[in-house]
Scaffold this motif. Sequence first.
Motif, mmCIF file in Angstrom:
data_model
loop_
_atom_site.group_PDB
_atom_site.id
_atom_site.type_symbol
_atom_site.label_atom_id
_atom_site.label_comp_id
_atom_site.label_asym_id
_atom_site.label_seq_id
_atom_site.Cartn_x
_atom_site.Cartn_y
_atom_site.Cartn_z
ATOM 1 N N UNK A 103 18.639 -1.330 8.375
ATOM 2 C CA UNK A 103 19.663 -0.448 7.814
ATOM 3 C C UNK A 103 19.562 -0.417 6.288
ATOM 4 N N UNK A 104 19.300 -1.564 5.685
ATOM 5 C CA UNK A 104 19.129 -1.632 4.237
ATOM 6 C C UNK A 104 17.884 -0.863 3.823
ATOM 7 N N UNK A 105 16.796 -0.997 4.577
ATOM 8 C CA UNK A 105 15.580 -0.240 4.278
ATOM 9 C C UNK A 105 15.853 1.259 4.370
ATOM 10 N N UNK B 183 13.584 11.173 -4.875
ATOM 11 C CA UNK B 183 12.790 11.279 -6.099
ATOM 12 C C UNK B 183 12.072 12.614 -6.147
ATOM 13 N N UNK B 184 12.070 13.258 -7.321
ATOM 14 C CA UNK B 184 11.356 14.527 -7.426
ATOM 15 C C UNK B 184 9.866 14.338 -7.162
ATOM 16 N N UNK B 185 9.310 15.268 -6.418
ATOM 17 C CA UNK B 185 7.875 15.236 -6.173
ATOM 18 C C UNK B 185 7.448 14.514 -4.912
ATOM 19 N N UNK B 186 8.357 13.781 -4.256
ATOM 20 C CA UNK B 186 7.981 13.053 -3.039
ATOM 21 C C UNK B 186 7.844 14.052 -1.896
ATOM 22 N N UNK B 187 6.698 14.000 -1.231
ATOM 23 C CA UNK B 187 6.442 14.865 -0.086
ATOM 24 C C UNK B 187 6.509 14.063 1.202
ATOM 25 N N UNK B 188 5.369 13.911 1.859
ATOM 26 C CA UNK B 188 5.311 13.163 3.116
ATOM 27 C C UNK B 188 5.397 11.660 2.872
ATOM 28 N N UNK B 189 6.067 10.970 3.815
ATOM 29 C CA UNK B 189 6.200 9.520 3.754
ATOM 30 C C UNK B 189 5.929 8.962 5.144
ATOM 31 N N UNK B 190 5.150 7.905 5.214
ATOM 32 C CA UNK B 190 4.906 7.224 6.482
ATOM 33 C C UNK B 190 5.258 5.754 6.308
ATOM 34 N N UNK B 191 6.064 5.227 7.237
ATOM 35 C CA UNK B 191 6.508 3.835 7.143
ATOM 36 C C UNK B 191 5.847 3.002 8.228
ATOM 37 N N UNK B 192 5.395 1.797 7.841
ATOM 38 C CA UNK B 192 4.844 0.821 8.767
ATOM 39 C C UNK B 192 5.562 -0.497 8.527
ATOM 40 N N UNK C 139 14.605 -9.870 5.119
ATOM 41 C CA UNK C 139 13.931 -10.103 6.387
ATOM 42 C C UNK C 139 13.000 -9.006 6.849
ATOM 43 N N UNK C 140 12.967 -7.877 6.141
ATOM 44 C CA UNK C 140 12.137 -6.756 6.566
ATOM 45 C C UNK C 140 11.203 -6.358 5.421
ATOM 46 N N UNK C 141 9.926 -6.202 5.757
ATOM 47 C CA UNK C 141 8.942 -5.684 4.807
ATOM 48 C C UNK C 141 8.326 -4.436 5.430
ATOM 49 N N UNK C 142 8.276 -3.376 4.652
ATOM 50 C CA UNK C 142 7.746 -2.099 5.132
ATOM 51 C C UNK C 142 6.690 -1.612 4.146
ATOM 52 N N UNK C 143 5.589 -1.148 4.693
ATOM 53 C CA UNK C 143 4.566 -0.503 3.873
ATOM 54 C C UNK C 143 4.778 0.992 3.992
ATOM 55 N N UNK C 144 4.916 1.658 2.865
ATOM 56 C CA UNK C 144 5.131 3.102 2.853
ATOM 57 C C UNK C 144 3.910 3.805 2.284
ATOM 58 N N UNK C 145 3.467 4.818 2.994
ATOM 59 C CA UNK C 145 2.473 5.732 2.442
ATOM 60 C C UNK C 145 3.248 6.907 1.889
ATOM 61 N N UNK C 146 3.047 7.247 0.637
ATOM 62 C CA UNK C 146 3.778 8.342 -0.002
ATOM 63 C C UNK C 146 2.784 9.373 -0.496
ATOM 64 N N UNK C 147 2.988 10.607 -0.046
ATOM 65 C CA UNK C 147 2.170 11.728 -0.513
ATOM 66 C C UNK C 147 3.061 12.569 -1.407
ATOM 67 N N UNK C 148 2.608 12.841 -2.610
ATOM 68 C CA UNK C 148 3.391 13.655 -3.523
ATOM 69 C C UNK C 148 3.242 15.126 -3.167
ATOM 70 N N UNK C 149 4.342 15.866 -3.313
ATOM 71 C CA UNK C 149 4.322 17.296 -3.018
ATOM 72 C C UNK C 149 3.532 18.051 -4.079
ATOM 73 N N UNK C 150 3.637 17.589 -5.315
ATOM 74 C CA UNK C 150 2.887 18.191 -6.415
ATOM 75 C C UNK C 150 2.066 17.099 -7.073
ATOM 76 N N UNK D 207 3.186 1.637 -0.961
ATOM 77 C CA UNK D 207 4.248 0.802 -1.496
ATOM 78 C C UNK D 207 4.545 -0.338 -0.538
ATOM 79 N N UNK D 208 4.880 -1.491 -1.081
ATOM 80 C CA UNK D 208 5.382 -2.607 -0.281
ATOM 81 C C UNK D 208 6.859 -2.724 -0.635
#
Length: 150
Positions: free
Chosen positions: A116-118, A129-138, A64-75, A108-109
């Motif tokens: 809660x599951x999200x 996950x290694x390398x994941x930096x900033x994340x923004x969820x919509x 029932x929930x769809x989220x768009x994630x912006x993921x910025x890698x740290x490296x 990401x979609x």
Amino acid sequence: MTLDDLDKQILQAMQRNADQSTTQLAAKLGMSQPATWRRIRRLQEAGIIVGRRLELDAEKVGFGVTVFLGVKLATKGRVSLEAFERAIGAIPEVQTVDHVLGLYDYRLRVVARDLADFERVLRRRIMTMPGVGDVEANVLLSEERRPGPI
């Protein structure tokens, strides 16, 4: 391969309804079934038609929930990009992974049963996950237009 008007009409009709038979498609386009089949086969062999897929209503099958994630890698670097793409591809809730230009490296979609599951997917699978930096969820509120024919 150069597409003529009939090729374009076939592609548009198939994008609207990929389930129709070549006989039905031929009738709509005023062509014979064998000629239609040959054109479809040629479009497949040229790599223009790359497959057909079944589309499900995510909410009706329990997501029932769809989220768009912006993921910025740290490296950044070829190795980190490939490692991220390989690892993120193993998470079934992640439906699409788009490498983008802009503030974030990936879009990401993600589908989940509820918020809660999200949160569980985000905290336990994505953020670890290694390398994941900033994340923004919509969070998707409503989808006004589905992807359509090109």
